[in-house]
Design a protein around this motif. Structure first.
Motif, PDB file in Angstrom:
ATOM      1  N   LEU A  29       9.612  -6.372  -6.321  1.00 34.03           N
ATOM      2  CA  LEU A  29       8.978  -5.232  -5.678  1.00 34.03           C
ATOM      3  C   LEU A  29      10.086  -4.453  -4.989  1.00 34.03           C
ATOM      4  CD1 LEU A  29       6.160  -4.057  -5.167  1.00 34.03           C
ATOM      5  CD2 LEU A  29       6.051  -5.421  -3.107  1.00 34.03           C
ATOM      6  N   ARG A  30      10.295  -3.207  -5.383  1.00 35.93           N
ATOM      7  CA  ARG A  30      11.393  -2.399  -4.838  1.00 35.93           C
ATOM      8  C   ARG A  30      10.927  -1.614  -3.614  1.00 35.93           C
ATOM      9  NH1 ARG A  30      15.627  -2.794  -8.187  1.00 35.93           N
ATOM     10  NH2 ARG A  30      15.188  -3.350 -10.326  1.00 35.93           N
ATOM     11  N   LEU A  31      11.687  -1.760  -2.548  1.00 37.69           N
ATOM     12  CA  LEU A  31      11.399  -1.022  -1.323  1.00 37.69           C
ATOM     13  C   LEU A  31      12.209   0.275  -1.359  1.00 37.69           C
ATOM     14  CD1 LEU A  31      11.680  -3.979   1.228  1.00 37.69           C
ATOM     15  CD2 LEU A  31       9.609  -3.057   0.155  1.00 37.69           C
ATOM     16  N   PRO A  32      11.568   1.438  -1.223  1.00 32.41           N
ATOM     17  CA  PRO A  32      12.307   2.705  -1.274  1.00 32.41           C
ATOM     18  C   PRO A  32      13.326   2.803  -0.138  1.00 32.41           C
ATOM     19  CG  PRO A  32       9.925   3.080  -1.317  1.00 32.41           C
ATOM     20  CD  PRO A  32      10.139   1.624  -1.057  1.00 32.41           C
ATOM     21  N   LYS A  33      14.402   3.540  -0.386  1.00 35.13           N
ATOM     22  CA  LYS A  33      15.456   3.695   0.620  1.00 35.13           C
ATOM     23  C   LYS A  33      14.947   4.331   1.902  1.00 35.13           C
ATOM     24  CE  LYS A  33      19.323   3.633  -2.497  1.00 35.13           C
ATOM     25  NZ  LYS A  33      20.510   4.282  -3.010  1.00 35.13           N
ATOM     26  N   GLY A  34      13.996   5.232   1.825  1.00 34.50           N
ATOM     27  CA  GLY A  34      13.499   5.923   3.015  1.00 34.50           C
ATOM     28  C   GLY A  34      12.323   5.238   3.689  1.00 34.50           C
ATOM     29  N   LEU A  35      12.010   4.008   3.312  1.00 36.58           N
ATOM     30  CA  LEU A  35      10.860   3.315   3.891  1.00 36.58           C
ATOM     31  C   LEU A  35      11.101   3.046   5.377  1.00 36.58           C
ATOM     32  CD1 LEU A  35       8.109   1.994   3.108  1.00 36.58           C
ATOM     33  CD2 LEU A  35       9.381  -0.152   2.851  1.00 36.58           C
ATOM     34  N   PRO A  36      10.200   3.499   6.248  1.00 33.99           N
ATOM     35  CA  PRO A  36      10.383   3.273   7.687  1.00 33.99           C
ATOM     36  C   PRO A  36      10.351   1.782   8.039  1.00 33.99           C
ATOM     37  CG  PRO A  36       8.671   4.918   7.289  1.00 33.99           C
ATOM     38  CD  PRO A  36       9.008   4.297   5.963  1.00 33.99           C
ATOM     39  N   ALA A  37      11.106   1.419   9.069  1.00 37.15           N
ATOM     40  CA  ALA A  37      11.087   0.041   9.564  1.00 37.15           C
ATOM     41  C   ALA A  37       9.681  -0.290  10.056  1.00 37.15           C
ATOM     42  CB  ALA A  37      12.098  -0.124  10.686  1.00 37.15           C
ATOM     43  N   GLY A  38       9.300  -1.552   9.921  1.00 37.30           N
ATOM     44  CA  GLY A  38       7.985  -1.987  10.384  1.00 37.30           C
ATOM     45  C   GLY A  38       7.489  -3.170   9.584  1.00 37.30           C
ATOM     46  N   ASP A  39       6.273  -3.590   9.880  1.00 36.14           N
ATOM     47  CA  ASP A  39       5.635  -4.699   9.175  1.00 36.14           C
ATOM     48  C   ASP A  39       4.800  -4.157   8.021  1.00 36.14           C
ATOM     49  OD1 ASP A  39       6.700  -6.595  10.906  1.00 36.14           O
ATOM     50  OD2 ASP A  39       4.979  -6.524  12.254  1.00 36.14           O
ATOM     51  N   ALA A  96      -3.619 -12.926  -2.946  1.00 35.13           N
ATOM     52  CA  ALA A  96      -2.874 -13.550  -1.853  1.00 35.13           C
ATOM     53  C   ALA A  96      -2.099 -12.446  -1.149  1.00 35.13           C
ATOM     54  CB  ALA A  96      -1.916 -14.614  -2.386  1.00 35.13           C
ATOM     55  N   GLU A  97      -1.808 -12.666   0.129  1.00 34.02           N
ATOM     56  CA  GLU A  97      -1.061 -11.691   0.911  1.00 34.02           C
ATOM     57  C   GLU A  97       0.026 -12.391   1.717  1.00 34.02           C
ATOM     58  OE1 GLU A  97      -4.444  -8.291   1.829  1.00 34.02           O
ATOM     59  OE2 GLU A  97      -3.846  -9.659   3.426  1.00 34.02           O
ATOM     60  N   ASN A 101       0.821  -1.205   0.000  1.00 31.04           N
ATOM     61  CA  ASN A 101       0.000   0.000   0.000  1.00 31.04           C
ATOM     62  C   ASN A 101       0.864   1.267   0.000  1.00 31.04           C
ATOM     63  OD1 ASN A 101      -2.386   1.428  -0.017  1.00 31.04           O
ATOM     64  ND2 ASN A 101      -2.662   1.341   2.195  1.00 31.04           N
ATOM     65  N   GLY A 102       0.640   2.130  -0.977  1.00 32.18           N
ATOM     66  CA  GLY A 102       1.350   3.401  -1.058  1.00 32.18           C
ATOM     67  C   GLY A 102       2.640   3.360  -1.851  1.00 32.18           C
ATOM     68  N   VAL A 123       2.509  -7.518   1.574  1.00 31.11           N
ATOM     69  CA  VAL A 123       2.629  -7.605   0.120  1.00 31.11           C
ATOM     70  C   VAL A 123       1.330  -8.237  -0.367  1.00 31.11           C
ATOM     71  CG1 VAL A 123       3.912  -8.558  -1.825  1.00 31.11           C
ATOM     72  CG2 VAL A 123       5.125  -7.891   0.266  1.00 31.11           C
ATOM     73  N   HIS A 124       0.612  -7.514  -1.211  1.00 28.51           N
ATOM     74  CA  HIS A 124      -0.678  -7.966  -1.724  1.00 28.51           C
ATOM     75  C   HIS A 124      -0.520  -8.251  -3.220  1.00 28.51           C
ATOM     76  CE1 HIS A 124      -5.056  -8.295  -1.737  1.00 28.51           C
ATOM     77  NE2 HIS A 124      -5.009  -7.672  -2.901  1.00 28.51           N
ATOM     78  N   VAL A 125      -0.884  -9.457  -3.630  1.00 30.84           N
ATOM     79  CA  VAL A 125      -0.814  -9.841  -5.038  1.00 30.84           C
ATOM     80  C   VAL A 125      -2.230 -10.067  -5.551  1.00 30.84           C
ATOM     81  CG1 VAL A 125      -0.066 -11.629  -6.654  1.00 30.84           C
ATOM     82  CG2 VAL A 125       1.467 -10.872  -4.869  1.00 30.84           C
ATOM     83  N   THR A 126      -2.528  -9.457  -6.690  1.00 30.59           N
ATOM     84  CA  THR A 126      -3.833  -9.623  -7.331  1.00 30.59           C
ATOM     85  C   THR A 126      -3.631 -10.208  -8.718  1.00 30.59           C
ATOM     86  OG1 THR A 126      -4.690  -7.696  -6.154  1.00 30.59           O
ATOM     87  CG2 THR A 126      -5.950  -8.448  -8.055  1.00 30.59           C
ATOM     88  N   ALA A 127      -4.390 -11.238  -9.034  1.00 33.09           N
ATOM     89  CA  ALA A 127      -4.349 -11.870 -10.355  1.00 33.09           C
ATOM     90  C   ALA A 127      -5.713 -11.720 -11.009  1.00 33.09           C
ATOM     91  CB  ALA A 127      -3.994 -13.349 -10.221  1.00 33.09           C
TER      92      ALA A 127
END
Length: 105
Positions: free
Chosen positions: A70-80, A97-98, A50-51, A83-87
């Motif tokens: 799926l690329r995680l941005p360098k400034g992404l805050p730590a946390g849980d 699936a998540e 999300n986002g 990942v949501h996949v839609t087909a």
């Protein structure tokens, strides 16, 4: 009067989707390699957090599965994160699936 008999099938079954990750702990700035299996009639597979920018998965004949990153941005805050996949299949049915991942400092 002209008459014609036709038959058709209504497909309302969503694609079955299963996501595989090598690990569930990542650092900001890393890529999350995705492997996703889906029903044969699936035509589009999108993964997203999300986002963040989505990842479009494609069939990989060498791996025998749909793959993408799926690329995680360098400034992404730590946390849980989830990942949501839609087909989506050819009849526009949606399956999903998540998987939860953890971003660590």
């Amino acid at each position: 009067v002209y008459r014609e008999t036709k038959t058709f099938v209504i497909d309302s079954t969503p694609p079955r989707v299963r996501m595989y990750l090598n690990k569930t702990r990542y650092r900001a700035g890393e890529s999350v390699p995705l492997r996703v299996s889906a029903t044969r009639t699936t035509q589009t597979i999108i993964a997203e957090i999300n986002g963040l920018a989505p990842a479009y998965l494609r069939w990989n004949p060498n791996a025998g599965i749909n793959t993408g990153e799926l690329r995680l941005p360098k400034g992404l805050p730590a946390g849980d994160y989830t990942v949501h996949v839609t087909a989506e299949d050819v009849a526009h049915n949606l399956g999903s699936a998540e998987v939860r991942i953890e971003v660590v400092p």
